[in-house]
Write a protein that holds these residues in place. Structure first.
Motif, short mmCIF file in Angstrom:
data_model
loop_
_atom_site.label_atom_id
_atom_site.label_comp_id
_atom_site.label_asym_id
_atom_site.label_seq_id
_atom_site.Cartn_x
_atom_site.Cartn_y
_atom_site.Cartn_z
N THR A 57 38.91 43.17 39.82
CA THR A 57 40.01 42.46 39.19
C THR A 57 40.94 41.98 40.29
OG1 THR A 57 41.66 42.57 37.40
CG2 THR A 57 41.58 44.43 38.91
N VAL A 58 41.82 41.04 39.94
CA VAL A 58 42.78 40.48 40.90
C VAL A 58 44.18 40.90 40.49
CG1 VAL A 58 43.79 38.36 41.82
CG2 VAL A 58 41.32 38.50 41.48
N LEU A 59 44.89 41.53 41.41
CA LEU A 59 46.30 41.83 41.20
C LEU A 59 47.11 40.63 41.67
CD1 LEU A 59 48.57 43.87 40.50
CD2 LEU A 59 48.45 44.63 42.89
N LEU A 60 48.09 40.22 40.88
CA LEU A 60 48.93 39.08 41.22
C LEU A 60 50.34 39.54 41.58
CD1 LEU A 60 47.85 36.75 38.27
CD2 LEU A 60 47.19 36.50 40.67
N PRO A 61 51.06 38.78 42.40
CA PRO A 61 52.44 39.13 42.72
C PRO A 61 53.28 39.26 41.45
CG PRO A 61 51.65 37.46 44.23
CD PRO A 61 50.60 37.60 43.17
N GLY A 62 53.98 40.36 41.33
CA GLY A 62 54.84 40.59 40.18
C GLY A 62 54.15 41.17 38.97
N ALA A 63 52.83 41.27 38.98
CA ALA A 63 52.08 41.72 37.81
C ALA A 63 51.87 43.24 37.84
CB ALA A 63 50.74 41.02 37.73
N PRO A 64 51.87 43.88 36.67
CA PRO A 64 51.57 45.31 36.60
C PRO A 64 50.07 45.54 36.48
CG PRO A 64 52.20 44.53 34.43
CD PRO A 64 52.27 43.33 35.36
N LEU A 65 49.63 46.72 36.88
CA LEU A 65 48.21 47.07 36.76
C LEU A 65 48.10 48.58 36.65
CD1 LEU A 65 45.21 46.11 36.89
CD2 LEU A 65 45.32 46.53 39.36
N GLY A 66 47.28 49.04 35.70
CA GLY A 66 47.03 50.46 35.56
C GLY A 66 45.72 50.85 36.24
N LEU A 67 45.71 51.99 36.92
CA LEU A 67 44.53 52.45 37.65
C LEU A 67 44.23 53.91 37.30
CD1 LEU A 67 45.35 51.12 41.24
CD2 LEU A 67 43.72 50.11 39.63
#
Length: 202
Positions: free
Chosen positions: A16-26
């Protein structure tokens, strides 16, 4: 492209791609990534998330894309299986100059931070994209409730960079397309590409 000097950054390649300002759960369970989290906790620094070009998220170190985004840990916990969970947010873009693998299997990159222009005023030809984003955010709510009633949020809708990243986060584009946006320095060009992709889907 304008960059700063190299800096060492532990990498967490994902599908997946993380974007600036975006949240992501791991979810974190491999020893190398538990070590990464411990290291970040001690240093207060983030780590890099890159899209996997070849390989898998577990096992042998994967081949990451040359561009990624720094992830800052905002919260952590555990799931019902006792695995560590993280909530991270994307910060700065970077380009990977070279990588190496530590003894524990963790991929580490020598990265160059991309030079960001700060707030960039939206151009007239992209005004419809800001309107679309406001409608999307009004529907999804979440971090951006009552978007139209907050002065700070209205200012964000006039920022070409912010509008582009939030649309890339919310629109049904592919991870390959998101990666292409990460490699683009000009916020207006990112919006142009989003318009092109939307026209192709219309």
């Amino acid at each position: 492209m304008p960059v700063t000097d190299n800096e060492t950054l532990p990498l967490f390649p994902l599908h997946t791609v993380l974007l600036p300002g975006a949240p992501l759960g791991l979810r974190v369970f491999e020893r190398r990534y538990l070590d990464l989290v411990a290291e970040c906790g001690r240093s207060g620094q983030g780590f890099g998330i890159c899209l996997i070009l070849e390989g898998e998220e577990t096992g042998e170190p994967a081949i990451p894309a040359a561009y990624g985004v720094e992830a800052q840990i905002e919260d952590f916990g555990s799931d019902r299986n006792g695995l560590l969970t993280l909530q991270v947010r994307g910060l700065r873009r970077f380009r990977v100059a070279r990588t190496r693998v530590r003894d524990n299997g963790l991929l580490v990159g020598d990265v160059q931070w991309c030079d960001e222009a700060g707030v960039v005023p939206l151009q007239p030809q992209h005004a419809a994209l800001a309107t679309l984003l406001a409608e999307l955010l009004d529907k999804v709510g979440g971090e951006y409730p009552d978007l139209g009633h907050a002065t700070a949020n209205l200012r964000q809708l006039e920022d070409a960079s912010w509008v582009g990243w939030r649309l890339a986060e919310l629109l049904p584009v592919t991870d390959e397309q998101r990666l292409a946006l990460l490699q683009e320095d000009d916020p207006h060009r990112r919006l142009d590409r989003l318009l092109e992709w939307m026209d192709e889907e219309a």
